[in-house]
Design a protein around this motif. Structure first.
Motif, PDB file in Angstrom:
ATOM      1  N   LYS A   1       0.965  -1.115  -0.005  1.00 28.77           N
ATOM      2  CA  LYS A   1       0.105   0.103  -0.194  1.00 28.77           C
ATOM      3  C   LYS A   1       0.786   1.256  -0.110  1.00 28.77           C
ATOM      4  CE  LYS A   1      -3.761  -2.243   0.693  1.00 28.77           C
ATOM      5  NZ  LYS A   1      -4.274  -3.039   1.798  1.00 28.77           N
ATOM      6  N   ALA A   2       2.169   0.792   0.509  1.00 27.24           N
ATOM      7  CA  ALA A   2       2.846   2.435   0.715  1.00 27.24           C
ATOM      8  C   ALA A   2       3.310   2.295  -0.752  1.00 27.24           C
ATOM      9  CB  ALA A   2       4.451   1.872   1.360  1.00 27.24           C
ATOM     10  N   ALA A   3       3.158   1.811  -1.586  1.00 21.12           N
ATOM     11  CA  ALA A   3       3.457   1.415  -2.758  1.00 21.12           C
ATOM     12  C   ALA A   3       2.667   2.541  -3.985  1.00 21.12           C
ATOM     13  CB  ALA A   3       4.705   0.848  -3.138  1.00 21.12           C
ATOM     14  N   PHE A   4       1.520   2.300  -3.240  1.00 21.04           N
ATOM     15  CA  PHE A   4       0.505   2.494  -4.342  1.00 21.04           C
ATOM     16  C   PHE A   4       0.614   3.831  -3.660  1.00 21.04           C
ATOM     17  CE2 PHE A   4      -4.047   3.110  -4.464  1.00 21.04           C
ATOM     18  CZ  PHE A   4      -4.581   2.812  -5.067  1.00 21.04           C
TER      19      PHE A   4
ATOM     20  N   ALA B   1       0.791   9.795  -4.968  1.00 23.74           N
ATOM     21  CA  ALA B   1       1.347  11.207  -4.580  1.00 23.74           C
ATOM     22  C   ALA B   1       2.862  12.266  -5.847  1.00 23.74           C
ATOM     23  CB  ALA B   1       2.229  11.356  -3.454  1.00 23.74           C
ATOM     24  N   ARG B   2       2.841  10.629  -6.701  1.00 29.02           N
ATOM     25  CA  ARG B   2       4.353  10.884  -7.344  1.00 29.02           C
ATOM     26  C   ARG B   2       3.308  11.309  -9.094  1.00 29.02           C
ATOM     27  NH1 ARG B   2       9.748  12.271  -7.809  1.00 29.02           N
ATOM     28  NH2 ARG B   2      10.183  11.885  -9.676  1.00 29.02           N
ATOM     29  N   LEU B   3       2.201  11.099  -9.215  1.00 24.69           N
ATOM     30  CA  LEU B   3       1.973  11.403 -10.243  1.00 24.69           C
ATOM     31  C   LEU B   3       0.993  12.962  -9.704  1.00 24.69           C
ATOM     32  CD1 LEU B   3      -0.193   8.433 -11.326  1.00 24.69           C
ATOM     33  CD2 LEU B   3       2.125   9.665 -12.845  1.00 24.69           C
ATOM     34  N   GLN B   4       0.100  12.967  -8.221  1.00 21.55           N
ATOM     35  CA  GLN B   4      -0.625  14.391  -8.687  1.00 21.55           C
ATOM     36  C   GLN B   4       1.037  15.276  -8.599  1.00 21.55           C
ATOM     37  OE1 GLN B   4      -2.064  12.605  -4.998  1.00 21.55           O
ATOM     38  NE2 GLN B   4      -3.538  12.887  -5.828  1.00 21.55           N
ATOM     39  N   ALA B   5       2.138  15.470  -7.603  1.00 26.44           N
ATOM     40  CA  ALA B   5       2.766  16.609  -8.118  1.00 26.44           C
ATOM     41  C   ALA B   5       3.992  16.881  -9.282  1.00 26.44           C
ATOM     42  CB  ALA B   5       4.724  15.630  -7.282  1.00 26.44           C
ATOM     43  N   LEU B   6       4.058  15.948 -10.240  1.00 28.94           N
ATOM     44  CA  LEU B   6       3.989  15.605 -11.501  1.00 28.94           C
ATOM     45  C   LEU B   6       2.717  16.859 -12.136  1.00 28.94           C
ATOM     46  CD1 LEU B   6       5.727  12.705 -12.164  1.00 28.94           C
ATOM     47  CD2 LEU B   6       6.852  14.921 -12.279  1.00 28.94           C
ATOM     48  N   GLY B   7       1.583  16.881 -11.489  1.00 29.61           N
ATOM     49  CA  GLY B   7       1.139  17.576 -11.631  1.00 29.61           C
ATOM     50  C   GLY B   7      -0.866  17.278 -12.407  1.00 29.61           C
TER      51      GLY B   7
ATOM     52  N   LEU C   1      -4.160   3.869 -16.081  1.00 27.22           N
ATOM     53  CA  LEU C   1      -2.330   2.557 -15.485  1.00 27.22           C
ATOM     54  C   LEU C   1      -3.210   1.594 -14.573  1.00 27.22           C
ATOM     55  CD1 LEU C   1       0.424   3.256 -15.388  1.00 27.22           C
ATOM     56  CD2 LEU C   1       0.684   5.068 -13.497  1.00 27.22           C
ATOM     57  N   ILE C   2      -2.386   0.632 -15.046  1.00 29.71           N
ATOM     58  CA  ILE C   2      -2.590  -0.608 -13.579  1.00 29.71           C
ATOM     59  C   ILE C   2      -1.976  -0.338 -12.532  1.00 29.71           C
ATOM     60  CG2 ILE C   2      -2.831  -2.028 -16.133  1.00 29.71           C
ATOM     61  CD1 ILE C   2       0.064  -3.365 -14.996  1.00 29.71           C
ATOM     62  N   SER C   3      -2.240  -0.110 -11.231  1.00 34.98           N
ATOM     63  CA  SER C   3      -1.677  -0.336  -9.985  1.00 34.98           C
ATOM     64  C   SER C   3       0.019  -1.069 -10.268  1.00 34.98           C
ATOM     65  CB  SER C   3      -2.272  -0.982  -8.833  1.00 34.98           C
ATOM     66  OG  SER C   3      -3.130  -2.500  -8.899  1.00 34.98           O
ATOM     67  N   ARG C   4      -1.067  -3.055 -10.714  1.00 40.56           N
ATOM     68  CA  ARG C   4       0.195  -3.801 -11.130  1.00 40.56           C
ATOM     69  C   ARG C   4      -0.027  -4.555 -11.556  1.00 40.56           C
ATOM     70  NH1 ARG C   4      -0.225  -8.666  -6.183  1.00 40.56           N
ATOM     71  NH2 ARG C   4       2.237  -8.988  -7.834  1.00 40.56           N
ATOM     72  N   GLY C   5       1.260  -5.424 -12.025  1.00 42.29           N
ATOM     73  CA  GLY C   5       0.677  -6.963 -12.712  1.00 42.29           C
ATOM     74  C   GLY C   5       0.793  -7.862 -11.604  1.00 42.29           C
ATOM     75  N   GLY C   6       1.119  -8.898 -11.682  1.00 43.26           N
ATOM     76  CA  GLY C   6       1.014 -10.085 -11.076  1.00 43.26           C
ATOM     77  C   GLY C   6       0.207 -11.448 -12.254  1.00 43.26           C
TER      78      GLY C   6
ATOM     79  N   ALA D   1       4.203   0.025 -14.176  1.00 42.62           N
ATOM     80  CA  ALA D   1       2.560  -0.146 -13.833  1.00 42.62           C
ATOM     81  C   ALA D   1       2.894   1.000 -12.691  1.00 42.62           C
ATOM     82  CB  ALA D   1       2.049  -1.445 -12.638  1.00 42.62           C
ATOM     83  N   LEU D   2       1.586   0.966 -11.805  1.00 48.24           N
ATOM     84  CA  LEU D   2       1.731   2.539 -10.498  1.00 48.24           C
ATOM     85  C   LEU D   2       3.471   2.060  -9.065  1.00 48.24           C
ATOM     86  CD1 LEU D   2       0.645   5.648  -9.436  1.00 48.24           C
ATOM     87  CD2 LEU D   2      -1.000   3.206  -8.008  1.00 48.24           C
ATOM     88  N   CYS D   3       2.862   0.819  -8.964  1.00 53.78           N
ATOM     89  CA  CYS D   3       3.448   0.438  -7.689  1.00 53.78           C
ATOM     90  C   CYS D   3       5.171   0.568  -8.348  1.00 53.78           C
ATOM     91  CB  CYS D   3       2.925  -0.465  -6.773  1.00 53.78           C
ATOM     92  SG  CYS D   3       1.229  -0.586  -6.440  1.00 53.78           S
ATOM     93  N   GLU D   4       5.144  -0.191  -8.514  1.00 52.65           N
ATOM     94  CA  GLU D   4       6.722  -0.330  -9.228  1.00 52.65           C
ATOM     95  C   GLU D   4       7.380   0.620 -10.084  1.00 52.65           C
ATOM     96  OE1 GLU D   4       8.463  -1.351 -12.312  1.00 52.65           O
ATOM     97  OE2 GLU D   4       6.599  -0.892 -13.315  1.00 52.65           O
TER      98      GLU D   4
END
Lengths: 319, 319
Positions: free
Chosen positions: B17-20, B25-31, B70-75, B126-129
């Motif tokens: 969840k922390a990576a999520f 936050a990163r995408l938001q920080a990019l505007g 954008l997918i959150s992750r694969g798996g 993916a979002l998390c990684e």
């Protein structure tokens, strides 16, 4: 009855020489003449010799006139040399009474032979893990092998796992579909085929995958997590292979580890999910796989299947 | 330029969840405006919700009107729900400008969409990684993602690995074939496609495997031993898929362990063996895979490829 058994290595290099020797000694103790291919213990990288060496070994086995051609071990190496095998010669040897016996990576050979010629080969032990088992080879496996040598052994019976029915109680959605696999029904004259799930699936889309309609497909695997087993079964599902069969027999799936990430996802989950997506009954607990106690199964033989609740009887005619 | 990014989970459950959170936050920080699917953090067994939940999430992403889904992750989880996807709706969203971005298990979605509609999707993070990487997302990945958002970024260049040539010196047999991949040549107007080798191969023989002729096939994988990579490449070889391509681009193959049993068998052995069996040039070191530094690649886009010795340039038109 003394038989001529030819030992060869079409796949991985034999590292466990002790098991190899024990296996040969065991077959000799059973009264058989054992002929060992000159490259049976050859090693090239992870293979029992390079591609040409292993192809030559296969063709020496074919030409040996032995009653049985038995692989030393599985591993990996057959898929890459499938284009080099003389399938007609293999079929001719089978016609002349030779039984090709093996497991695991040998699934590639067996299904390629079936696809190319329709000839019957035997899913069964390999020398090292089977007859070389310490302290003793499995009794049932040896009895089945002896049946094959004597031209007897025309079937096998077993009980499906209870786990399946317990799960059905827990899960309404699967109740109806599960009853298919535990009701009373029978199937006649269906081609028995299959083997290792990973190896068989790796033939899909190639000329070495048999186009069997109305067959009985048996599958086993080792060291594959249930999610990977499911992904492969899903490939067989989406390709239409499963729907074209009259029954799917799941053998032993062993040596995998569930993870904390699985949260209840397990092999039974996979079976339940799959059974919800096909009409073909999925039967469990076939005594075949990477386990000591296993029956021999004629890949490509017309077979009958009888199911009465948990009890399953698989019978093939005189092969 | 502010973009609307929709985050959803079509495959495995998000455990980190922390990576999520870092990723959002990163995408938001990019505007950017980040919209999170209501089931993005749902968990059912190993999946991000049961099959119906994940299908609904995919279709909400399709209907979101976002610039990027954008997918959150694969798996694992997409192959089993491929029959439930509304491919025409996906294609319509792409036509309206939506970029579907993902990796790994997402290969199943991307190639199914290509097979069913010809619509272009993006192999990328993916979002998390990707954006949730700690302490910092990879600069090149972010720059490529930004290029996509700005409608720029129409190609990628890289150098092939030296190891390849060194091996060629060691091995006469492969010298001739290797020179194919390091000579000077170019390819025009070829469909770029591919993704994760295991996932792509698991589509072979199904209606979700794209029938691409004269294409450029890119492949990557993680935690697969070279013998397994070889078995899958052999399946693509024997099925005729490789021979139908104009080039094969191997990305990053990571996180596997060689064994003492391998005795010198390694990934380069696999590449050399494969190149001996096809005319199609096999190029190495594409910066894509389960690694931080990766480019974004348009799956299904017509592309040009230029090779000058070790240097490779892949260019796609304005997608």
């Amino acid at each position: 009855m003394k038989k001529h058994i030819y030992i060869y290595s079409p796949s991985g290099a034999v590292r466990d020489k002790a098991a190899f020797k024990r296996g040969i000694a065991r077959l000799q103790a059973l009264g058989h003449e054992v002929e060992v291919d000159p490259d049976a213990l050859t090693s090239h990288q992870r293979f029992a010799g390079d591609d040409a060496t292993r192809l030559a070994a296969i063709h020496r086995a074919v030409d040996s006139g032995a009653d049985v051609a038995l692989i030393s071990r599985g591993g990996y190496g057959l898929t890459r040399i499938l284009p080099g095998i003389h399938y007609k010669k293999v079929a001719k040897a089978v016609e002349n009474g030779m039984a090709f016996v093996g497991i695991s990576d040998f699934t590639a050979f067996q299904n390629a032979v079936l696809a190319k010629t329709g000839a019957i080969t035997w899913a069964g032990p390999a020398l090292c893990e089977g007859f070389g088992a310490s302290p003793e080879p499995d009794e049932i496996m040896e009895a089945c092998f002896d049946d094959l040598l004597q031209g007897q052994g025309e079937g096998s019976g077993w009980r499906q796992t209870l786990d399946r029915r317990k799960n059905a109680m827990d899960n309404e959605a699967t109740g109806a579909s599960l009853s298919r696999a535990t009701s009373t029904f029978s199937i006649q004259d269906a081609v028995l085929w299959g083997g290792n799930l990973t190896v068989l699936t790796s033939l899909l889309g190639t000329p070495y995958f048999p186009e069997i309609k109305g067959g009985i497909l048996f599958l086993e695997d080792v060291a594959e997590h249930p999610y990977r087993i499911e992904r492969m079964l899903t490939q067989l599902l989406h390709s239409g292979v499963l729907a074209r069969q009259k029954a799917v027999l799941l053998g032993q799936f062993t040596d995998y580890k569930l993870l904390s990430h699985d949260r209840g996802f397990k092999l039974q989950t996979v079976i339940d999910w799959l059974q919800q997506h096909i009409q073909t009954p999925i039967l469990t607990n076939l005594p075949f796989g990477h386990v000591p106690t296993k029956v021999l199964l004629p890949v490509g033989a017309k077979s009958d299947l009888g199911v009465e609740g948990r009890d399953v009887m698989l019978v093939w005619g005189h092969v």
